[in-house]
Design a protein around this motif. Structure first.
Motif, PDB file in Angstrom:
ATOM      1  N   LYS A 119      12.297  81.618  51.864  1.00 53.26           N
ATOM      2  CA  LYS A 119      11.638  81.479  50.563  1.00 53.26           C
ATOM      3  C   LYS A 119      10.967  82.798  50.205  1.00 53.26           C
ATOM      4  O   LYS A 119      10.457  83.494  51.087  1.00 53.26           O
ATOM      5  N   ARG A 134      -3.599  82.856  48.823  1.00 56.84           N
ATOM      6  CA  ARG A 134      -2.236  82.750  48.280  1.00 56.84           C
ATOM      7  C   ARG A 134      -1.191  82.837  49.398  1.00 56.84           C
ATOM      8  O   ARG A 134      -0.187  82.137  49.378  1.00 56.84           O
ATOM      9  N   GLU A 137      -1.296  79.460  51.099  1.00 63.36           N
ATOM     10  CA  GLU A 137      -0.648  78.423  50.278  1.00 63.36           C
ATOM     11  C   GLU A 137       0.872  78.520  50.351  1.00 63.36           C
ATOM     12  O   GLU A 137       1.575  77.518  50.491  1.00 63.36           O
ATOM     13  N   PHE A 138       1.360  79.741  50.248  1.00 65.11           N
ATOM     14  CA  PHE A 138       2.807  79.972  50.322  1.00 65.11           C
ATOM     15  C   PHE A 138       3.347  79.494  51.674  1.00 65.11           C
ATOM     16  O   PHE A 138       4.350  78.778  51.744  1.00 65.11           O
ATOM     17  N   ARG A 140       2.016  77.288  53.720  1.00 67.42           N
ATOM     18  CA  ARG A 140       1.910  75.831  53.805  1.00 67.42           C
ATOM     19  C   ARG A 140       3.079  75.172  53.070  1.00 67.42           C
ATOM     20  O   ARG A 140       3.677  74.216  53.552  1.00 67.42           O
ATOM     21  N   ASP A 141       3.406  75.741  51.927  1.00 66.69           N
ATOM     22  CA  ASP A 141       4.514  75.229  51.129  1.00 66.69           C
ATOM     23  C   ASP A 141       5.839  75.332  51.895  1.00 66.69           C
ATOM     24  O   ASP A 141       6.641  74.399  51.898  1.00 66.69           O
ATOM     25  N   VAL A 142       6.049  76.452  52.559  1.00 64.10           N
ATOM     26  CA  VAL A 142       7.289  76.654  53.326  1.00 64.10           C
ATOM     27  C   VAL A 142       7.368  75.649  54.475  1.00 64.10           C
ATOM     28  O   VAL A 142       8.413  75.037  54.707  1.00 64.10           O
ATOM     29  N   GLN A 144       5.734  72.709  54.729  1.00 67.18           N
ATOM     30  CA  GLN A 144       5.845  71.343  54.197  1.00 67.18           C
ATOM     31  C   GLN A 144       7.262  71.039  53.734  1.00 67.18           C
ATOM     32  O   GLN A 144       7.811  69.986  54.046  1.00 67.18           O
ATOM     33  N   SER A 145       7.863  71.981  53.008  1.00 65.64           N
ATOM     34  CA  SER A 145       9.194  71.694  52.461  1.00 65.64           C
ATOM     35  C   SER A 145      10.277  71.762  53.542  1.00 65.64           C
ATOM     36  O   SER A 145      11.408  71.369  53.302  1.00 65.64           O
ATOM     37  N   SER A 146       9.933  72.243  54.732  1.00 64.76           N
ATOM     38  CA  SER A 146      10.938  72.312  55.805  1.00 64.76           C
ATOM     39  C   SER A 146      11.207  70.943  56.422  1.00 64.76           C
ATOM     40  O   SER A 146      12.245  70.732  57.054  1.00 64.76           O
ATOM     41  N   ASP A 150       4.127  69.295  60.919  1.00 59.00           N
ATOM     42  CA  ASP A 150       3.184  70.399  60.852  1.00 59.00           C
ATOM     43  C   ASP A 150       2.731  70.882  62.231  1.00 59.00           C
ATOM     44  O   ASP A 150       2.659  72.069  62.507  1.00 59.00           O
TER      45      ASP A 150
END
Ligand SMILES: [Zn+2]
Length: 414
Positions: A119, A134, A137-138, A140-142, A144-146, A150
């Motif tokens: 990503k 930031r 957050e980025f 965490r997003d990577v 989570q979407s995997s 966690d």
């Protein structure tokens, strides 16, 4: 066995034997992670504990699904021994590749294989406190979407530009907000171990470990993008220097280019004549001279934000000015590399970054400069190869750093 936060686990454990077993298991996991699959007798030598104990601990680790059998190893006379390896999903690492203007991230398994898509996000590096948020957050997003739980992502590796002291966990150029060290701040946000390293050093380690599979002992990695990054491996170890800043090759005062100022504010640095920045500066001059060239056409509408990659593309398409720019830059870069060869006598130099994509248009002038400026006896034994990991090298570098250091402080403290 909990691998996420060994310190907490150790605080809870009471018996001496229990703690010892936990540390020894951690040592086995570390060896398998760093060196790959192995036999019980090799593990016993690497870790320095007796074979019966290793066998006992391996049985535990097999039951816990952290270790799996991976077929058979070489016979030492008699039956072929079992090979043990980490289960690919026993833990995961998040790799982050930060550059001056953007960030990339992906999750890797225990075999150092990428298990998610890469990503990317626009995220300029600076010293604003919210840049850290930031980045978090980025990340965490990577994760989570995997779809990966966690708690299975046990550490984060970050490759980033700047003067990075990876031991103190500080970047003296970027992300300087807050009183605590950068690593401490990131670990508080991520709630897991974080390892940082200068990008050129991380990339060199990745090429050494994953690209060339430890086949050479003395390796230099030179990554030519906007600036010139250098990583030095001496006797298979990344060399960091006294304060952790070894390899500031880009700002070597080698030239008499008084009219061009460097990004560091000085004049005459190698970077000012032999980097992606220099390529772009020369390309802008060439475009002004000939508006019909391939280079001018490829750059149309992007003149203000011209990237080194466009000049490389123009050279590949046969643009004469682009070819001669790369040739000039390659000659100057080669002169710098000649000094490295004279000083360090490396076996292998790995060339990467946007400028290395130009292939023979940059390697030929470099080789020519080496013929002129370095001693034949030294030069003959040094091979120059292009990066094997390509655009993923920054992420692989972040993983390589984690691979080297994970569990180390827990093991050392016992
Ligand atoms: Zn400079």
């Amino acid at each position: 066995m909990n691998l996420i936060d060994p310190k907490i686990v150790l605080e809870k454990k009471e018996g001496v034997v229990e703690i010892k077993n936990y540390i020894n298991k951690l040592k086995i996991v570390k060896e398998l992670y760093t060196l790959g699959n192995n036999t019980a007798s090799n593990i016993c030598q690497l870790v320095g504990i007796s074979l019966p104990t290793v066998n006992l601990l391996l049985t535990d680790l097999l039951e816990e699904n952290i270790v799996v059998k991976e077929g058979r190893g070489q016979s030492q006379g008699g039956r072929k021994p079992d090979l043990y390896g980490l289960a690919p999903d026993s833990f995961f690492i998040l790799g982050m590749d930060l550059s001056r203007y953007g960030a990339k991230a992906a999750v890797y398994n225990t075999k150092n294989e990428k298990v998610t898509k890469v990503k990317t996000v626009k995220l300029p590096l600076n010293n604003e406190p919210d840049t850290l948020d930031r980045i978090h957050e980025f990340a965490r997003d990577v994760i989570q979407s995997s779809g990966i739980p966690d708690e299975k992502v046990i550490a984060v590796g970050i490759s980033m530009p700047g003067l990075v002291d990876s031991v103190a966990g500080v970047n003296h150029t970027y992300l300087k907000s807050g009183k605590k060290s950068l690593t401490a701040q990131l670990e508080a946000k991520f709630e897991r171990k974080v390892f940082i390293e200068n990008d050129a050093r991380a990339k060199t380690l990745a090429e050494f470990k994953f690209g060339n599979k430890n086949t050479h002992k003395n390796v230099l990695g030179i990554f030519v993008d906007w600036g010139i990054g250098l990583g030095i491996i001496i006797d298979e170890k990344l060399y960091r220097g006294y304060s952790g800043f070894a390899g500031e090759f880009s700002h070597s005062p080698l030239f008499d280019a008084k009219e061009i100022s460097c990004s560091c504010g000085k004049r005459g640095c190698l970077e000012s004549v032999a980097s992606g920045g220099a390529v772009v500066r020369l390309a802008k001059e060439a475009i002004a001279l000939d508006k019909d060239s391939i280079l001018a056409r490829l750059s149309e509408g992007k003149e203000e934000n011209l990237e080194p990659a466009i000049v490389v593309e123009a050279a590949m398409a046969g643009d004469q000015r682009a070819i001669s720019i790369l040739s000039d830059v390659g000659l100057d870069l080669g002169r710098g590399i000649a000094i490295l060869i004279q000083l360090l006598n490396p076996e292998l130099i790995i060339l990467g970054g946007a400028i290395a994509e130009a292939n023979q248009y940059i390697t030929t002038p470099i080789q020519q400069a080496l013929n002129i400026y370095s001693m034949a006896k030294l030069r003959e034994k040094t091979s120059i190869e292009l990066s094997k990991l390509g655009k993923e090298v920054g992420l692989r570098g972040a993983i390589a750093i984690v691979n080297e250091h994970i569990f180390e402080d827990t093991i050392q403290s016992h």
